[in-house]
Design a protein around this motif. Structure first.
Motif, mmCIF file in Angstrom:
data_model
loop_
_atom_site.group_PDB
_atom_site.id
_atom_site.type_symbol
_atom_site.label_atom_id
_atom_site.label_comp_id
_atom_site.label_asym_id
_atom_site.label_seq_id
_atom_site.Cartn_x
_atom_site.Cartn_y
_atom_site.Cartn_z
ATOM 1 N N ASP A 118 6.594 -9.259 -2.543
ATOM 2 C CA ASP A 118 6.049 -7.719 -2.372
ATOM 3 C C ASP A 118 6.839 -6.947 -3.666
ATOM 4 O OD1 ASP A 118 5.073 -8.132 0.188
ATOM 5 O OD2 ASP A 118 7.018 -8.327 0.969
ATOM 6 N N CYS A 119 6.004 -6.243 -4.006
ATOM 7 C CA CYS A 119 6.829 -5.297 -5.009
ATOM 8 C C CYS A 119 6.691 -3.906 -4.383
ATOM 9 C CB CYS A 119 6.168 -5.177 -6.344
ATOM 10 S SG CYS A 119 5.903 -6.946 -7.110
ATOM 11 N N TYR A 120 7.767 -2.867 -4.806
ATOM 12 C CA TYR A 120 7.581 -1.578 -4.113
ATOM 13 C C TYR A 120 8.228 -0.683 -5.270
ATOM 14 C CZ TYR A 120 7.253 -3.866 0.539
ATOM 15 O OH TYR A 120 7.068 -4.631 1.695
ATOM 16 N N VAL A 121 7.955 0.531 -5.030
ATOM 17 C CA VAL A 121 8.969 1.664 -5.464
ATOM 18 C C VAL A 121 9.547 2.379 -4.268
ATOM 19 C CG1 VAL A 121 7.102 3.491 -5.320
ATOM 20 C CG2 VAL A 121 9.179 3.785 -6.821
ATOM 21 N N ALA A 122 10.948 2.328 -4.238
ATOM 22 C CA ALA A 122 11.602 2.910 -3.184
ATOM 23 C C ALA A 122 12.910 3.676 -3.170
ATOM 24 C CB ALA A 122 11.923 1.525 -2.199
ATOM 25 N N ALA A 142 10.567 -4.944 4.937
ATOM 26 C CA ALA A 142 9.282 -4.551 5.539
ATOM 27 C C ALA A 142 9.589 -3.424 6.767
ATOM 28 C CB ALA A 142 8.283 -5.423 5.856
ATOM 29 N N PHE A 157 10.946 -0.051 6.050
ATOM 30 C CA PHE A 157 9.985 0.910 5.788
ATOM 31 C C PHE A 157 9.253 1.333 6.893
ATOM 32 C CE2 PHE A 157 9.467 -0.653 1.341
ATOM 33 C CZ PHE A 157 9.389 0.656 0.497
ATOM 34 N N GLU A 214 12.276 4.871 1.750
ATOM 35 C CA GLU A 214 11.152 5.345 1.959
ATOM 36 C C GLU A 214 10.337 4.732 0.377
ATOM 37 O OE1 GLU A 214 11.068 9.717 2.369
ATOM 38 O OE2 GLU A 214 13.186 9.396 2.686
ATOM 39 N N GLY A 215 9.058 4.983 0.317
ATOM 40 C CA GLY A 215 8.498 4.737 -1.024
ATOM 41 C C GLY A 215 7.126 4.008 -0.595
ATOM 42 N N LYS A 216 6.575 3.128 -1.447
ATOM 43 C CA LYS A 216 5.522 2.437 -1.271
ATOM 44 C C LYS A 216 5.057 1.179 -2.162
ATOM 45 C CE LYS A 216 2.757 4.853 -4.861
ATOM 46 N NZ LYS A 216 1.560 5.213 -5.352
ATOM 47 N N PRO A 217 4.303 0.270 -1.638
ATOM 48 C CA PRO A 217 3.806 -0.754 -2.687
ATOM 49 C C PRO A 217 3.600 -0.496 -4.017
ATOM 50 C CG PRO A 217 2.864 -0.995 -0.636
ATOM 51 C CD PRO A 217 3.239 0.554 -0.446
ATOM 52 N N LEU A 218 3.987 -1.462 -4.689
ATOM 53 C CA LEU A 218 3.625 -1.389 -6.209
ATOM 54 C C LEU A 218 2.905 -2.480 -6.880
ATOM 55 C CD1 LEU A 218 4.766 1.039 -8.003
ATOM 56 C CD2 LEU A 218 6.399 -0.213 -8.613
#
Ligand SMILES: Cc1cc2nc3c(=O)[nH]c(=O)nc-3n(C[C@H](O)[C@H](O)[C@H](O)COP(=O)(O)OP(=O)(O)OC[C@H]3O[C@@H](n4cnc5c(N)ncnc54)[C@H](O)[C@@H]3O)c2cc1C
Length: 483
Positions: free
Chosen positions: A102-106, A345, A348, A354-358
């Motif tokens: 997985d990749c995120y911005v968080a 996961a 989140f 907080e954040g979202k997948p990237l």
């Protein structure tokens, strides 16, 4: 060949000498951790840790092989792809990000992680989480040395409690080595998370392959993205420019958040031995431009890993237009380990973070300049080293004169010269007691870099405009193929 000076170096074994003499030693201490009788780590006149000889001079064939296997810049042993595929071969592979689930911005506003961290505070949160759920007994990371009067301001140390982990937050753009802390870990009984820049994580992974005792102790490896590692002169130059002489610097925060400007325009906060506290935006300082590579370890120019591809999870800055404007900071996160993927996961879901997948494309975008320097830039530098008859370790990138357009090649040549000139100029400036001497000695190269970069920018804009014009005037029937 750069002159690397040590105070009382013993003769060093030939294999390590090659790495040191050809500017490929990052001073991580992996060789000294594996074979303390053969190798030690010492700081040179430029404020960089480097390998030197130990008590025993002649390595056996077994020792030679061990050196090649553990040193991250030896060119032998498993590379990032080999290590990545053996650990995360079931995950998706990407040329730049490595294997990933997985990749995120968080970011983590809760419990002050974001405010106390360099970016979004995700690294300290992850470490605290692992400690909290009992996955580890301690964290091996870089903390303030906290010994008054010491020249070395930061060092690798072990945190056992939540408070200790949190007190270790913030990025240290500073030389560190890990041989002592790894000896301590080997003598202990617990399980640890190791935090490091990509080459240090690679070195720890390689040490674990040849050292079952250490392997049993290192439960997780966590990487922080890396543009390059700085020598001690970087901290000293910042302080000196602000009026604090190098020997007078007591503490420094390289990532002091300034809440009236974008996250990328962070400040620096330092104290002097006389008790003075100073804050300043990095923007106004001579050392602000990371692209110039001032006080960079020369070994960093031989690295092809930006994100720490051998780590269970990697954290960087979200240098994306959507996030860089927020002074509170945010992380880009690349998760490779299944257990850590679950913990992130869950966090989140329950609102801990907080954040979202990237997409991997966005991860690339967040470090675009770093990837350009480490891939096509490295291919060109390897070719240039070949032309100069310099040894280079085997990399995943092959030497290629044409990996960069002519303008970028000239910029690269200036950067390589500047990284080297900077080191000697700062030593000279300290000898004569004048920061101005340092600035004057590097000025011709800084000016040349600025001129070439401005011209490079103009050429890029012109190419873009001409592409746009071509697509605008393209006839409907030409199929869009290249002419
Ligand atoms: C030399 C260096 C170069 C970097 N270059 C880039 C870059 O080009 N692009 C980018 O996006 N990010 C880069 N980073 C990473 C970035 O500065 C942040 O460290 C990262 O985003 C994590 O922020 P955070 O808020 O999650 O971490 P925090 O919560 O502040 O925690 C940081 C953790 O890292 C540990 N740590 C700090 N410095 C070191 C070190 N030198 N070696 C090992 N552990 C350390 C601390 O002890 C702490 O546990 C670099 C970091 C360093 C040290």
């Amino acid at each position: 060949m750069p002159d690397v000076r040590h105070s009382n170096a013993l003769p060093i074994a030939q294999d390590a000498l090659q790495v040191v003499q050809h500017s490929a030693c990052i001073g991580c201490g992996a060789c000294a951790a594996a074979m303390p009788e053969l190798y030690q780590i010492e700081m040179n006149d430029y404020g960089e840790y480097q390998a030197i000889g130990g008590q025993q001079v002649e390595p056996t064939d077994t020792n030679r092989e061990a050196f090649a296997q553990v040193c991250p810049f030896s060119g032998g042993g498993p590379d990032e792809d080999d290590i990545g595929s053996s650990l995360y071969g079931d995950a998706t592979a990407n040329e730049y990000v490595g294997f990933h689930r997985d990749c995120y911005v968080a970011w983590v506003d809760k419990n002050n992680y974001r405010a106390a961290g360099s970016s979004g505070g995700m690294t300290s949160w992850m470490l605290a989480k692992l400690l909290g759920v009992g996955e580890i007994d301690g964290v091996i990371h870089v903390k303030p040395a906290n010994s008054p009067g010491e020249r070395q301001l930061f060092h690798y140390a072990i945190s056992h409690t939540l408070d200790e982990v949190r007190a270790g937050a913030k990025s240290r753009y500073y030389p560190v080595e890990m041989s002592s802390v790894l000896s301590e870990v080997r003598r202990s009984t617990g399980r640890y998370a190791f935090v490091g820049v990509p080459c240090f994580v690679k070195a720890v992974r390689r040490l674990c392959l040849v050292d079952p005792e250490l392997d049993a102790r290192i439960a997780y490896c966590i990487a922080i993205f890396c543009g390059h590692l700085k020598s001690r002169a970087f901290a000293e130059a910042i302080a000196w420019e602000l009026g604090v002489e190098p020997a007078e610097l007591e503490t420094i925060d390289f990532r002091h958040k300034l809440y009236d400007r974008p996250a990328s325009q962070y400040g620096v906060k330092l104290t002097s031995k006389s008790g003075e506290t100073l804050e300043h935006p990095m923007q106004g300082l001579a050392t602000k431009n990371w692209g110039l590579g001032m006080f960079k370890y020369l070994a960093c120019d031989l690295c092809d890993d930006v994100v720490g591809e051998t780590a269970d999870i990697s954290f960087g800055d979200a240098w994306l237009d959507e996030y860089r404007l927020d002074p509170r900071g945010a992380n880009v996160v690349v998760v490779r380990n299944q257990r850590l993927a679950e913990l992130v996961a869950q966090a989140f879901q329950n609102g801990e973070i907080e954040g979202k997948p990237l997409s991997t494309k966005d991860v690339y975008r967040s470090q675009e300049a770093g990837f350009r320097h480490r891939r096509p830039g490295l291919a060109y530098r390897l070719w240039a080293r070949e032309q100069r008859g310099e040894w280079s370790p085997q990399k995943r990138v092959q030497p290629d004169a044409h990996a960069l357009p002519p303008q970028r090649r000239r910029i690269m040549d200036v950067r390589v010269q500047l990284a080297d000139r900077c080191r000697a100029a700062f030593v000279h400036a300290k000898q004569v007691g004048s920061f101005q001497t340092f600035l004057s000695e590097i000025d011709p190269l800084v000016t040349a870099h600025q001129r070439l970069s401005r011209r490079g920018l103009w050429l890029r804009i012109r190419r873009k405009l001409s592409r746009l014009a071509k697509s605008f005037f393209k006839s409907p029937g030409d199929g869009g193929g290249q002419k």
